[in-house]
Design an enzyme around this catalytic site. Structure first.
Site, PDB file in Angstrom:
ATOM      1  N   TRP A 102       0.814  -1.220   0.000  1.00 35.49           N
ATOM      2  CA  TRP A 102       0.000   0.000   0.000  1.00 35.49           C
ATOM      3  C   TRP A 102       0.842   1.262   0.000  1.00 35.49           C
ATOM      4  O   TRP A 102       0.470   2.264  -0.642  1.00 35.49           O
ATOM      5  CB  TRP A 102      -0.976  -0.027   1.177  1.00 35.49           C
ATOM      6  CG  TRP A 102      -2.000  -1.091   0.999  1.00 35.49           C
ATOM      7  CD1 TRP A 102      -2.197  -2.212   1.756  1.00 35.49           C
ATOM      8  CD2 TRP A 102      -2.970  -1.180  -0.064  1.00 35.49           C
ATOM      9  NE1 TRP A 102      -3.217  -2.977   1.248  1.00 35.49           N
ATOM     10  CE2 TRP A 102      -3.709  -2.364   0.135  1.00 35.49           C
ATOM     11  CE3 TRP A 102      -3.286  -0.368  -1.151  1.00 35.49           C
ATOM     12  CZ2 TRP A 102      -4.739  -2.762  -0.723  1.00 35.49           C
ATOM     13  CZ3 TRP A 102      -4.310  -0.760  -2.008  1.00 35.49           C
ATOM     14  CH2 TRP A 102      -5.024  -1.932  -1.790  1.00 35.49           C
ATOM     15  N   ASP A 174      -0.599   6.470   6.785  1.00 38.83           N
ATOM     16  CA  ASP A 174      -1.815   5.688   6.591  1.00 38.83           C
ATOM     17  C   ASP A 174      -1.905   4.705   7.752  1.00 38.83           C
ATOM     18  O   ASP A 174      -1.015   3.885   7.952  1.00 38.83           O
ATOM     19  CB  ASP A 174      -1.724   4.958   5.241  1.00 38.83           C
ATOM     20  CG  ASP A 174      -2.961   4.118   4.935  1.00 38.83           C
ATOM     21  OD1 ASP A 174      -3.813   3.943   5.825  1.00 38.83           O
ATOM     22  OD2 ASP A 174      -3.052   3.617   3.801  1.00 38.83           O
ATOM     23  N   LYS A 198     -11.803  -1.585   8.675  1.00 33.22           N
ATOM     24  CA  LYS A 198     -11.024  -2.628   9.339  1.00 33.22           C
ATOM     25  C   LYS A 198     -11.217  -2.603  10.856  1.00 33.22           C
ATOM     26  O   LYS A 198     -11.474  -3.636  11.466  1.00 33.22           O
ATOM     27  CB  LYS A 198      -9.546  -2.483   8.979  1.00 33.22           C
ATOM     28  CG  LYS A 198      -9.304  -2.571   7.467  1.00 33.22           C
ATOM     29  CD  LYS A 198      -7.868  -2.333   7.094  1.00 33.22           C
ATOM     30  CE  LYS A 198      -7.675  -2.233   5.585  1.00 33.22           C
ATOM     31  NZ  LYS A 198      -8.030  -3.465   4.866  1.00 33.22           N
TER      32      LYS A 198
END
Length: 362
Positions: A102, A174, A198
């Site tokens: 990511w 992030d 999540k």
């Protein structure tokens, strides 16, 4: 408890108590006669929901007043674009500390579309064949507008437990997969972004926590819906927000507070991770390729020693009511995501299955 144990990486398990409260209020929210999903985001009832959710998040994370909290759309990938559009002046550059899939996606989004990004490869292979984060590679370059990192890589199962010293250069991170799973000092960051799907609630909601002095510098090409300054000015109501996901986030924040806050969840997450990794390390049938100092507490990535058994393993897991164990398509293997909503019992059930499957195929 639901009929199955859900180890999906996201969207993922939501605390049953949160789901049950949402179910009770779905058709008639607090006696209004309408459901939360059909309520105007500008109504007094919904405005109270939104304000309470923000206040709870500020309390849980000790977010200072000089940081704005924005409830947005667009997901993590939307924020990969929003970060340079808000923070990268024309002709300037940013540093990207890449530790997995990511953070590499974020780097590509910036470098291929918005401006100069300097790539720092920060994962190294150790002598034993396992992989670790090399923090010495996280060095900001002169004149950088910001430095970026992903604190937990869901695909690779790598988590950062140290922070680079970026000096006056804002550190933007992030935390989509490890937000509220451990204590952090918000003041160490210029901005934090995370998707809700999540550890917080349903997919669709993205939250940005940004230091207010970084607002007001967006590119003229930045769409208004990604402009943190605009969103701050309109209290995240510039356009119709993800009302249901925002509401669900508020329920999750209440659940966390009632458990004892982030400190309590940190203890639980550490215990769950230790139980799972200790079993994998002790059993030659399974292999964890990330070194202990860099292992994600919430995304345990592992492989079977004999990967020809992968399909049989997943089928057997499903028969035993364990779902979501297949690894990301980029990496393969297996992955057990054990976020905040996953109780210790869910890890004990998984370890028991791993042991029985190994014995049956050894």
């Amino acid at each position: 408890m639901s009929k199955v144990w859900n180890y999906n990486a996201g969207p993922s398990m939501i605390p049953p108590a949160v789901m049950q409260q949402a179910q009770q209020e779905f058709c008639d929210f607090q006696g209004t006669g309408i459901g939360i999903v059909e309520m105007s985001h500008r109504s007094p009832e919904y405005t109270a929901v939104a304000k309470e959710a923000e206040a709870l998040l500020r309390e849980l994370m000790d977010i200072p007043d000089d940081y704005a909290v924005l409830f947005e759309q667009g997901g993590g990938r939307g924020q990969f674009a929003a970060i340079p559009l808000n923070l990268l002046p024309e002709g300037a550059h940013a540093d990207y500390f890449v530790t997995g899939h990511w953070s590499r996606c974020a780097y590509k989004e910036c470098s291929e579309r918005f401006g100069k990004a300097i790539l720092h490869e920060c994962v190294v292979e150790n002598a034993d064949g396992r992989y670790s984060i090399d923090y010495s590679k996280m060095q900001v370059t002169p004149g950088a507008a910001y430095a970026y990192a992903c604190l937990n890589e869901t695909v690779n199962g790598i988590e950062m437990f140290k922070l680079p010293d970026t000096g006056d250069v804002p550190l933007v991170v992030d935390m989509s997969s490890n937000i509220l799973t451990r204590r952090i000092d918000v003041r160490r960051f210029g901005a934090i972004i995370f998707g809700a799907q999540k550890n917080v609630g349903p997919a669709g909601l993205t939250v940005t926590i940004v230091r207010r002095d970084l607002l007001g510098h967006s590119s003229k090409y930045c769409p208004s819906v990604l402009d943190w300054t605009v969103l701050s000015q309109y209290d995240s109501m510039y356009n119709t927000p993800c009302t249901f996901s925002w509401y669900m986030a508020g329920l999750a924040f209440k659940w966390i507070k009632n458990l004892g806050g982030v400190a309590e969840l940190e203890k639980r997450n550490q215990a769950k991770a230790e139980l799972l990794y200790n079993f994998i390390d002790a059993h030659p049938f399974y292999v964890a390729k990330i070194a202990p100092d860099s292992r994600s507490r919430v995304n345990c990535v592992f492989t079977l020693k004999d990967e020809s058994l992968n399909a049989e393993f997943l089928a057997a897991a499903k028969e035993n009511h364990l779902i979501g164990l297949k690894g990301h398509k980029v990496l393969g293997g297996m992955r057990a995501s054990i976020y905040n909503a996953m109780p210790l019992e869910g890890v004990e059930v998984l370890v028991d299955f791993l042991e029985r499957f190994a014995k049956a195929h050894s």
